[in-house]
Write a protein that holds these residues in place. Structure first.
Motif, PDB file in Angstrom:
ATOM      1  N   TYR A 524     -11.414  11.278   2.476  1.00 31.34           N
ATOM      2  CA  TYR A 524     -10.349  11.662   1.555  1.00 31.34           C
ATOM      3  C   TYR A 524     -10.520  10.952   0.218  1.00 31.34           C
ATOM      4  O   TYR A 524     -10.430  11.544  -0.847  1.00 31.34           O
ATOM      5  CB  TYR A 524      -8.984  11.300   2.163  1.00 31.34           C
ATOM      6  CG  TYR A 524      -7.808  11.827   1.373  1.00 31.34           C
ATOM      7  CD1 TYR A 524      -7.374  13.133   1.544  1.00 31.34           C
ATOM      8  CD2 TYR A 524      -7.125  11.019   0.462  1.00 31.34           C
ATOM      9  CE1 TYR A 524      -6.307  13.633   0.818  1.00 31.34           C
ATOM     10  CE2 TYR A 524      -6.056  11.506  -0.262  1.00 31.34           C
ATOM     11  CZ  TYR A 524      -5.641  12.809  -0.077  1.00 31.34           C
ATOM     12  OH  TYR A 524      -4.586  13.295  -0.793  1.00 31.34           O
ATOM     13  N   SER A 525     -10.804   9.666   0.303  1.00 34.19           N
ATOM     14  CA  SER A 525     -10.955   8.877  -0.916  1.00 34.19           C
ATOM     15  C   SER A 525     -11.988   7.786  -0.679  1.00 34.19           C
ATOM     16  O   SER A 525     -11.999   7.177   0.397  1.00 34.19           O
ATOM     17  CB  SER A 525      -9.610   8.244  -1.288  1.00 34.19           C
ATOM     18  OG  SER A 525      -9.758   7.375  -2.384  1.00 34.19           O
ATOM     19  N   PRO A 526     -12.875   7.521  -1.657  1.00 34.16           N
ATOM     20  CA  PRO A 526     -13.897   6.485  -1.473  1.00 34.16           C
ATOM     21  C   PRO A 526     -13.307   5.116  -1.148  1.00 34.16           C
ATOM     22  O   PRO A 526     -13.921   4.341  -0.431  1.00 34.16           O
ATOM     23  CB  PRO A 526     -14.636   6.468  -2.808  1.00 34.16           C
ATOM     24  CG  PRO A 526     -14.410   7.821  -3.380  1.00 34.16           C
ATOM     25  CD  PRO A 526     -13.052   8.243  -2.915  1.00 34.16           C
ATOM     26  N   GLY A 534      -4.485  -5.646  -6.868  1.00 35.76           N
ATOM     27  CA  GLY A 534      -5.880  -5.218  -6.980  1.00 35.76           C
ATOM     28  C   GLY A 534      -6.673  -5.268  -5.687  1.00 35.76           C
ATOM     29  O   GLY A 534      -7.865  -4.978  -5.679  1.00 35.76           O
ATOM     30  N   TRP A 535      -6.009  -5.600  -4.564  1.00 34.25           N
ATOM     31  CA  TRP A 535      -6.699  -5.712  -3.275  1.00 34.25           C
ATOM     32  C   TRP A 535      -7.361  -4.384  -2.883  1.00 34.25           C
ATOM     33  O   TRP A 535      -6.780  -3.307  -3.041  1.00 34.25           O
ATOM     34  CB  TRP A 535      -5.691  -6.123  -2.207  1.00 34.25           C
ATOM     35  CG  TRP A 535      -6.207  -6.021  -0.791  1.00 34.25           C
ATOM     36  CD1 TRP A 535      -7.000  -6.905  -0.134  1.00 34.25           C
ATOM     37  CD2 TRP A 535      -5.942  -4.948   0.138  1.00 34.25           C
ATOM     38  NE1 TRP A 535      -7.262  -6.460   1.145  1.00 34.25           N
ATOM     39  CE2 TRP A 535      -6.612  -5.259   1.334  1.00 34.25           C
ATOM     40  CE3 TRP A 535      -5.210  -3.762   0.061  1.00 34.25           C
ATOM     41  CZ2 TRP A 535      -6.569  -4.444   2.460  1.00 34.25           C
ATOM     42  CZ3 TRP A 535      -5.158  -2.935   1.169  1.00 34.25           C
ATOM     43  CH2 TRP A 535      -5.834  -3.272   2.357  1.00 34.25           C
ATOM     44  N   ILE A 536      -8.614  -4.470  -2.408  1.00 33.82           N
ATOM     45  CA  ILE A 536      -9.346  -3.305  -1.887  1.00 33.82           C
ATOM     46  C   ILE A 536      -9.854  -3.679  -0.493  1.00 33.82           C
ATOM     47  O   ILE A 536     -10.528  -4.698  -0.335  1.00 33.82           O
ATOM     48  CB  ILE A 536     -10.538  -2.938  -2.792  1.00 33.82           C
ATOM     49  CG1 ILE A 536     -10.059  -2.512  -4.179  1.00 33.82           C
ATOM     50  CG2 ILE A 536     -11.374  -1.828  -2.163  1.00 33.82           C
ATOM     51  CD1 ILE A 536     -11.183  -2.313  -5.188  1.00 33.82           C
ATOM     52  N   PRO A 537      -9.546  -2.898   0.531  1.00 34.75           N
ATOM     53  CA  PRO A 537     -10.000  -3.254   1.889  1.00 34.75           C
ATOM     54  C   PRO A 537     -11.503  -3.106   2.041  1.00 34.75           C
ATOM     55  O   PRO A 537     -12.094  -2.115   1.600  1.00 34.75           O
ATOM     56  CB  PRO A 537      -9.251  -2.266   2.790  1.00 34.75           C
ATOM     57  CG  PRO A 537      -8.903  -1.124   1.914  1.00 34.75           C
ATOM     58  CD  PRO A 537      -8.730  -1.668   0.540  1.00 34.75           C
ATOM     59  N   THR A 580      -4.858   5.808  -3.462  1.00 36.39           N
ATOM     60  CA  THR A 580      -6.263   6.194  -3.289  1.00 36.39           C
ATOM     61  C   THR A 580      -6.960   6.231  -4.638  1.00 36.39           C
ATOM     62  O   THR A 580      -6.356   6.518  -5.667  1.00 36.39           O
ATOM     63  CB  THR A 580      -6.365   7.580  -2.621  1.00 36.39           C
ATOM     64  OG1 THR A 580      -5.717   8.542  -3.448  1.00 36.39           O
ATOM     65  CG2 THR A 580      -5.720   7.578  -1.247  1.00 36.39           C
ATOM     66  N   ARG A 581      -8.255   5.934  -4.616  1.00 33.06           N
ATOM     67  CA  ARG A 581      -9.075   5.997  -5.827  1.00 33.06           C
ATOM     68  C   ARG A 581     -10.287   6.898  -5.573  1.00 33.06           C
ATOM     69  O   ARG A 581     -10.936   6.795  -4.549  1.00 33.06           O
ATOM     70  CB  ARG A 581      -9.554   4.586  -6.225  1.00 33.06           C
ATOM     71  CG  ARG A 581      -8.447   3.571  -6.464  1.00 33.06           C
ATOM     72  CD  ARG A 581      -7.564   3.953  -7.639  1.00 33.06           C
ATOM     73  NE  ARG A 581      -8.308   4.026  -8.878  1.00 33.06           N
ATOM     74  CZ  ARG A 581      -8.447   3.010  -9.730  1.00 33.06           C
ATOM     75  NH1 ARG A 581      -7.872   1.844  -9.471  1.00 33.06           N
ATOM     76  NH2 ARG A 581      -9.128   3.168 -10.841  1.00 33.06           N
TER      77      ARG A 581
END
Length: 823
Positions: A524-526, A534-537, A580-581
């Motif tokens: 769905y989203s990268p 700003g947390w990204i898993p 999502t990004r």
């Protein structure tokens, strides 16, 4: 009779063959190419392959005997073994590596430790971990691996050893056959019934068993008993199909010796029993190309056919296969991903019927063994064995006995390269070696050939045949370049669609035409991101962000499979502002539904084609116009031919062009050209919209002009300057360890040793884009080799230095992968 010794290959990463005594009872039967069971190490047993036989044994070594001879005849042929040896030498791997890659899983056996109870557990004191292990063994969890999987961190080898020492459990090594022939129950009249009179008497005896009497009458009607010279047989499945007779009723007739049941071996592979279609007539351009190909073959040249999309290359292949079969020879037709080529499979089966076998990874291990045996059968019984094989890259290992033609379609495709594990071979290159070893013709085909193949053709190493006209004179699609940056600034975007693409899609759908959209990213989203902190898993095992899959409501790693549920809030700051990004195929599907209400949208990517028949279903829906818009990854670029697709959209060309790889521009041109070829293939000129933030990029202009030769010439200038293929050879070395400091040290030592050679250009060591995969840290060293240098000497020098680095005590657990001709 003198004693005989067998040199065998084990399915292990070992360079050497090992010698075993051949027991006297098998000395007259044993041959190279047969499988034998041997003991290797203290307890392990393997199905090894006989490489050679001799009367000489190594001196001063106590040799073990072969435990069992598994085959009456060889399962591979001498030419297969020659190919294996060549592959092991060229790709710097072991014969054991090739053995593991070549044979279907069903033909490879390995003993497993099976744990059982001794019954000696009365009144013995055991700890908690021992008790848990014992309880699982009682539930038939009977191998160390399965116990470890069930118990996780609670598993203890010390507890297992304690139970062994106390003689509460015992461990045996057992070999289970992975391949078992499939059998079905068949039915015939009992041999005691020798005439129609006997049959009538039996029928009258069943007056009180009406159901059995009715089944007997049904059997006679179904088979026409006593109407032919031989008594007919029928499968139990066919006999009872569509009736209300049960197996118990049939069993009653068997017990009364009226019918007799027996087991008969049957194939798992579906056979094509339909009437075979005639060959299609070739147009004048195809006839000319076919004649040129034959001329090249007469001069023993590997030949490249450079035919634009929809020019009819497949029909030329079919004519060549037909001529090969008429000569009594076999043909191999290689495709990059066999599961993605439903249409070609159907076409070949329609023309050549049951002579065609399909071999690929979507078949189960039992089916792959049956295909292997049918290819082998051609040597002794050409009428029953497969004469044509349509297969993916592993098909080069099949035991062809009289190979006359090898076709590599879409030869530029990266899917032909095996990345892990070893051997890291390229099926296109192996097809050429296979052809030379078997004195068979080799034909490479592509609308966008790999630059190495095209260079070889221009240099005269290969024959070159061009096919520049589309079938039925349909024009190449019009390429329209759409500026993403301008559309975003002017707020003209319709979700991920520029106004140019959106407008053409509307027109096509209103005219009952179809659309294909290409986005080379599934999910769905990268990634997702907390808009507060700003947390990204990230993946726990790999240095990559997790991809969001909306359908599963999970975040997944596409490298190792690690997966977690979508968090409701940020674990770092507690904010619910997680968004999502970017966009993958799943998100595009979701966002197009409100833009085109009522239109049928389907998706083709790894997530939607995991099941065996999923791809066929998606293709059928598009062919039968049950799908209006198809969204897909690279899968949509390969082997598809649809009459009613008039618009193709490449949603983000920048991702392809701006990838840090010396082949990025070559691959971008190939991908965009291939997916563009899906548009307007029969009736009208199609339209292709290439969305990019850099419309002025030189490669975008070459794509718009559809000028393959200009793109090739541009890249050749750069590759010559920076010492890349086809002017220089490449070998990539990947140093791996679970500690980054160990990787740093070992990779540094290896690079320094290699740089001592003034003849080599050595780059690195450097961390790749993804520097940790499945908990292993990676560092890469690239070696550029001048074409004048003997490649075998360079490889020997590299392997000697790898051995030295790995021999150092501090590096003993390091792994070094060697990739010759990396893709």
């Amino acid at each position: 009779m003198p004693e005989i010794f067998a040199q065998v290959i084990l399915p292990l990463p070992l360079h050497d063959a090992f010698t075993y005594r051949v027991p006297e009872k098998w000395q007259l039967q044993i041959k190279p190419g047969q499988r034998v069971v041997v003991q290797f190490g203290a307890k392990k047993f393997y199905a090894a392959l006989v490489l050679s036989l001799s009367e000489d044994a190594p001196a001063n070594i106590d040799l073990k005997e072969i435990v069992q001879l598994l085959d009456e005849e060889p399962v591979i042929l001498p030419q297969n073994l020659e190919l294996w040896k060549w592959m092991a030498g060229y790709y710097c791997c072991t014969l054991g590596d090739v053995f593991r890659a070549a044979l279907p899983t069903g033909l490879k056996l390995e003993s497993k430790s099976k744990i059982s109870l001794t019954g000696n557990d009365d009144e013995q004191e055991i700890g908690e971990k021992e008790f848990r292990i014992l309880e699982l063994i009682k539930q038939d969890v009977s191998t160390p691996d399965s116990l470890q999987k069930k118990l996780g961190l609670d598993f203890s080898y010390a507890a297992l050893k304690s139970l062994l020492d106390k003689h509460i459990i015992q461990v045996e090594e057992k070999i289970d056959a992975k391949y078992k022939a499939k059998s079905e129950t068949w039915v015939r009249l009992h041999p005691d019934i020798k005439s129609e009179k006997d049959l009538l008497e039996k029928e009258e005896s069943l007056q009180r068993a009406k159901k059995q009497q009715e089944l007997l009458v049904h059997f006679v009607e179904k088979t026409g008993a006593f109407q032919a010279a031989e008594q007919p047989v029928v499968s139990k499945k066919e006999l009872l199909k569509g009736t209300n007779f049960s197996s118990a009723i049939l069993e009653g007739l068997v017990q009364k010796k009226i019918l007799k049941s027996f087991q008969q071996q049957v194939s798992r592979i579906e056979t094509n029993t339909s009437k075979q279609a005639d060959l299609n007539l070739l147009n004048k351009y195809q006839q000319q190309a076919l004649a040129e190909v034959k001329t090249c073959f007469d001069n023993n040249l590997v030949t490249l056919i450079h035919g634009i999309t929809a020019s009819g290359k497949t029909e030329i292949y079919i004519h060549l296969i037909d001529e090969t079969l008429k000569q009594g020879k076999q043909a191999l037709y290689l495709l990059p991903e066999i599961a993605l080529t439903t249409q070609i499979v159907e076409r070949l089966k329609n023309v050549f019927g049951s002579k065609v076998g399909i071999y690929h990874s979507r078949l189960n291990s039992q089916e792959r063994v049956e295909i292997w045996k049918k290819v082998l059968l051609f040597q002794s019984d050409p009428g029953e064995g497969y004469q044509v094989v349509l297969g993916a890259r592993s098909s080069v290992f099949l035991p062809f006995s009289n190979l006359g033609l090898v076709i590599v379609d879409e030869e530029h495709e990266n899917s032909f390269k095996q990345f892990d594990p070893a051997p890291r071979y390229h099926a296109r290159d192996m097809a050429i070696v296979l052809g030379k070893q078997n004195n068979a013709n080799v034909l490479l085909g592509s609308a966008t050939p790999s630059y190495e193949s095209f260079y070889n053709a221009l240099m005269g190493k290969y024959g070159l045949v061009s096919l520049t006209k589309r079938h039925s004179n349909v024009e190449l699609p019009e390429i329209i370049v759409a500026d993403l940056t301008r559309a975003w600034k002017r707020k003209q975007m319709h979700s991920v669609l520029t106004p140019e693409l959106f407008g053409l899609m509307e027109d096509a759908l209103n005219n009952r035409e179809q659309v294909i959209l290409f986005q080379n990213r599934r999910g769905y989203s990268p990634f997702i991101q907390c808009f507060t902190c700003g947390w990204i898993p990230k993946c726990e095992n790999c240095d990559v962000s997790l991809t969001y899959h909306k359908f599963k409501k999970r975040l997944s790693c596409h490298y190792c499979g690690f997966s977690i549920a979508m968090p409701p809030e940020c674990p770092e700051c507690g904010s619910p502002e997680i968004k999502t990004r970017g966009f993958g195929t799943e998100k595009i599907e979701d966002e197009l539904k409100p833009l085109f209400p009522g239109k049928r949208i389907d998706r083709m990517d790894l997530d939607t084609t995991r099941s065996k028949n999923a791809f066929g279903r998606i293709i059928h829906n598009l062919e039968s116009r049950k799908t209006d818009i198809l969204i897909g990854t690279q899968m949509v670029t390969k082997g598809l031919d649809f009459e009613h697709v008039s618009v193709v959209g490449i949603l983000n060309a920048d991702n392809l062009i701006n990838f840090p790889d010396f082949r990025a521009h070559e691959r971008a041109y190939q991908l965009i050209s291939q997916v563009s070829g899906r548009a307007g293939r029969k009736y009208n000129r199609g339209k292709v919209v290439v969305q990019t933030s850099h419309p002025e990029h030189p490669l975008i202009e070459l794509i718009r002009q559809q000028d393959y030769r200009a793109a090739f010439n541009t890249q050749m200038t750069e590759r010559r300057l920076f010492k890349y293929p086809p002017y220089f050879r490449l070998i990539k070395l990947v140093v791996k360890h679970k500690k980054p400091e160990t990787v740093d040290r070992a990779a540094g030592q290896l690079a320094n040793l290699l740089k001592r050679s003034r003849d080599l250009t050595v780059l690195g060591p450097e961390f790749p884009l993804v520097s940790r995969i499945q908990l292993w840290y990676h560092k890469e060293i690239w070696v550029k080799i001048h074409p004048g240098l003997p490649l075998a000497d360079v490889k020997r020098f590299i392997l000697e230095n790898i051995s030295w680095v790995r021999s150092q005590p501090e590096n003993s657990s390091c792994m070094v992968n060697v990739d010759v001709d990396p893709a």
